[in-house]
Design a protein around this motif. Structure first.
Motif, PDB file in Angstrom:
ATOM      1  N   PRO A  40      -8.069   1.956  38.134  1.00 28.17           N
ATOM      2  CA  PRO A  40      -7.438   1.922  37.118  1.00 28.17           C
ATOM      3  C   PRO A  40      -7.105   2.567  36.041  1.00 28.17           C
ATOM      4  O   PRO A  40      -7.793   3.113  35.444  1.00 28.17           O
ATOM      5  CB  PRO A  40      -7.536  -0.064  36.946  1.00 28.17           C
ATOM      6  N   PRO A  41      -5.811   2.802  35.489  1.00 29.49           N
ATOM      7  CA  PRO A  41      -5.754   3.966  34.258  1.00 29.49           C
ATOM      8  C   PRO A  41      -6.464   3.015  33.326  1.00 29.49           C
ATOM      9  O   PRO A  41      -6.839   1.631  33.021  1.00 29.49           O
ATOM     10  CB  PRO A  41      -4.351   4.173  33.951  1.00 29.49           C
ATOM     11  N   ALA A  42      -6.579   4.164  32.569  1.00 29.69           N
ATOM     12  CA  ALA A  42      -7.419   3.313  31.120  1.00 29.69           C
ATOM     13  C   ALA A  42      -6.687   2.609  30.298  1.00 29.69           C
ATOM     14  O   ALA A  42      -5.137   2.839  30.340  1.00 29.69           O
ATOM     15  CB  ALA A  42      -7.926   4.353  30.362  1.00 29.69           C
ATOM     16  N   PRO A  43      -6.780   1.168  29.961  1.00 28.51           N
ATOM     17  CA  PRO A  43      -6.020   0.256  29.508  1.00 28.51           C
ATOM     18  C   PRO A  43      -5.763   0.660  27.681  1.00 28.51           C
ATOM     19  O   PRO A  43      -4.245   0.487  28.011  1.00 28.51           O
ATOM     20  CB  PRO A  43      -6.855  -0.525  29.127  1.00 28.51           C
ATOM     21  N   ALA A  44      -6.200   1.647  27.173  1.00 24.92           N
ATOM     22  CA  ALA A  44      -5.151   1.874  26.081  1.00 24.92           C
ATOM     23  C   ALA A  44      -6.347   3.395  25.908  1.00 24.92           C
ATOM     24  O   ALA A  44      -7.364   4.113  25.946  1.00 24.92           O
ATOM     25  CB  ALA A  44      -5.667   1.069  24.829  1.00 24.92           C
ATOM     26  N   VAL A  45      -5.125   4.403  24.251  1.00 20.04           N
ATOM     27  CA  VAL A  45      -5.787   5.488  24.379  1.00 20.04           C
ATOM     28  C   VAL A  45      -5.139   5.191  23.089  1.00 20.04           C
ATOM     29  O   VAL A  45      -4.639   4.666  22.327  1.00 20.04           O
ATOM     30  CB  VAL A  45      -5.372   7.087  24.627  1.00 20.04           C
ATOM     31  N   SER A  46      -6.549   5.799  22.153  1.00 19.77           N
ATOM     32  CA  SER A  46      -6.390   6.057  20.703  1.00 19.77           C
ATOM     33  C   SER A  46      -6.284   7.339  20.016  1.00 19.77           C
ATOM     34  O   SER A  46      -7.758   7.695  20.249  1.00 19.77           O
ATOM     35  CB  SER A  46      -6.594   4.618  19.890  1.00 19.77           C
ATOM     36  N   ALA A  47      -5.416   7.278  18.626  1.00 22.03           N
ATOM     37  CA  ALA A  47      -6.252   8.580  17.785  1.00 22.03           C
ATOM     38  C   ALA A  47      -5.255   8.626  17.130  1.00 22.03           C
ATOM     39  O   ALA A  47      -4.394   7.993  16.610  1.00 22.03           O
ATOM     40  CB  ALA A  47      -5.632   9.883  18.670  1.00 22.03           C
ATOM     41  N   ASN A  48      -6.089   8.953  15.555  1.00 22.06           N
ATOM     42  CA  ASN A  48      -5.490   9.088  13.725  1.00 22.06           C
ATOM     43  C   ASN A  48      -5.195   7.629  13.955  1.00 22.06           C
ATOM     44  O   ASN A  48      -4.201   7.545  12.784  1.00 22.06           O
ATOM     45  CB  ASN A  48      -4.238   9.853  14.355  1.00 22.06           C
ATOM     46  N   GLY A  49      -5.850   6.598  13.871  1.00 19.15           N
ATOM     47  CA  GLY A  49      -5.094   5.630  13.842  1.00 19.15           C
ATOM     48  C   GLY A  49      -4.151   4.520  14.301  1.00 19.15           C
ATOM     49  O   GLY A  49      -3.602   3.961  13.788  1.00 19.15           O
ATOM     50  N   PHE A  50      -3.993   5.884  16.134  1.00 17.33           N
ATOM     51  CA  PHE A  50      -2.581   4.907  16.473  1.00 17.33           C
ATOM     52  C   PHE A  50      -2.736   4.583  17.787  1.00 17.33           C
ATOM     53  O   PHE A  50      -3.536   5.184  18.552  1.00 17.33           O
ATOM     54  CB  PHE A  50      -1.670   5.916  16.267  1.00 17.33           C
ATOM     55  N   GLU A  51      -2.832   3.415  18.129  1.00 19.14           N
ATOM     56  CA  GLU A  51      -3.521   2.981  20.112  1.00 19.14           C
ATOM     57  C   GLU A  51      -2.163   2.765  20.830  1.00 19.14           C
ATOM     58  O   GLU A  51      -1.129   1.816  19.858  1.00 19.14           O
ATOM     59  CB  GLU A  51      -4.052   1.605  20.259  1.00 19.14           C
ATOM     60  N   LEU A  52      -2.278   3.360  21.498  1.00 21.98           N
ATOM     61  CA  LEU A  52      -1.393   3.536  22.935  1.00 21.98           C
ATOM     62  C   LEU A  52      -1.617   2.299  23.955  1.00 21.98           C
ATOM     63  O   LEU A  52      -2.789   2.604  24.677  1.00 21.98           O
ATOM     64  CB  LEU A  52      -0.741   4.347  23.313  1.00 21.98           C
ATOM     65  N   THR A  53      -1.265   1.650  24.170  1.00 21.59           N
ATOM     66  CA  THR A  53      -1.338   0.615  25.091  1.00 21.59           C
ATOM     67  C   THR A  53      -0.782   0.404  26.714  1.00 21.59           C
ATOM     68  O   THR A  53       0.117   0.912  26.467  1.00 21.59           O
ATOM     69  CB  THR A  53      -1.704  -1.191  24.928  1.00 21.59           C
ATOM     70  N   SER A  54      -1.350   0.838  27.844  1.00 18.47           N
ATOM     71  CA  SER A  54      -1.305   0.966  29.122  1.00 18.47           C
ATOM     72  C   SER A  54      -0.242  -0.785  29.460  1.00 18.47           C
ATOM     73  O   SER A  54      -1.415  -1.436  29.821  1.00 18.47           O
ATOM     74  CB  SER A  54      -1.679   1.261  29.792  1.00 18.47           C
ATOM     75  N   THR A  55       0.485  -0.661  30.075  1.00 16.02           N
ATOM     76  CA  THR A  55       1.338  -2.047  30.596  1.00 16.02           C
ATOM     77  C   THR A  55       1.769  -1.928  31.952  1.00 16.02           C
ATOM     78  O   THR A  55       3.071  -1.183  32.415  1.00 16.02           O
ATOM     79  CB  THR A  55       1.683  -2.751  29.343  1.00 16.02           C
ATOM     80  N   PRO A  56       1.126  -2.514  32.957  1.00 12.25           N
ATOM     81  CA  PRO A  56       1.408  -2.570  34.172  1.00 12.25           C
ATOM     82  C   PRO A  56       2.952  -2.952  34.282  1.00 12.25           C
ATOM     83  O   PRO A  56       3.203  -4.065  34.317  1.00 12.25           O
ATOM     84  CB  PRO A  56       0.947  -2.642  35.953  1.00 12.25           C
TER      85      PRO A  56
END
Length: 138
Positions: A40-56
């Motif tokens: 499965p893909p990584a559930p979330a990535v974060s950088a510079n105080g922002f987080e992107l969450t993957s939602t299928p």
């Protein structure tokens, strides 16, 4: 004493580079194992105080067309090139002026393949469809 030729220098540089590469990568190697495509893909990535969450999401397999009636072929040709019929059919009841604005927005903002002369027929189709009557023929 004579200076080495350019060809001799190039040969020495290539031979030296190969020697260094063999020395660095010495030993027996096995082919790298490719990453599993089933992982499965990584559930979330974060950088510079922002987080992107993957939602299928599951997209519906929507092969439906708009209901028959005058101008249905035109509506199917123009509207289905961008979205499903269920998307258009799920819209709230709109007035003719609201449908006019919606169709023009699709054409002007989203670059839908709608000629200016097709707009009245599409508006008539949706207005009549939502009113429960068959769209009027022109």
């Amino acid at each position: 004493m004579r200076a080495p030729s350019l060809a001799a220098i190039v040969v020495l540089l290539i031979a030296g580079s190969l020697f260094v590469l063999v020395a660095i990568g010495g030993g027996s190697h096995t082919a790298p194992v490719p990453a599993s495509s089933a992982a499965p893909p990584a559930p979330a990535v974060s950088a510079n105080g922002f987080e992107l969450t993957s939602t299928p999401i599951e997209l519906p397999d929507d092969a439906a067309t708009y209901p028959p009636g005058p101008h249905a072929d035109l509506v199917n040709q123009r509207c289905l090139s961008c979205h499903s019929a269920s998307m258009g059919l799920a819209q709230p009841k709109l007035t003719a002026a609201q449908w006019q604005a919606t169709v023009e927005k699709m054409r002007d903002t989203y670059k839908a393949p709608i000629a200016p002369g097709d707009v009245p027929a599409i508006v008539d189709y949706f207005t009549a469809l939502q009113g429960g009557a068959a769209p009027p023929a022109k």
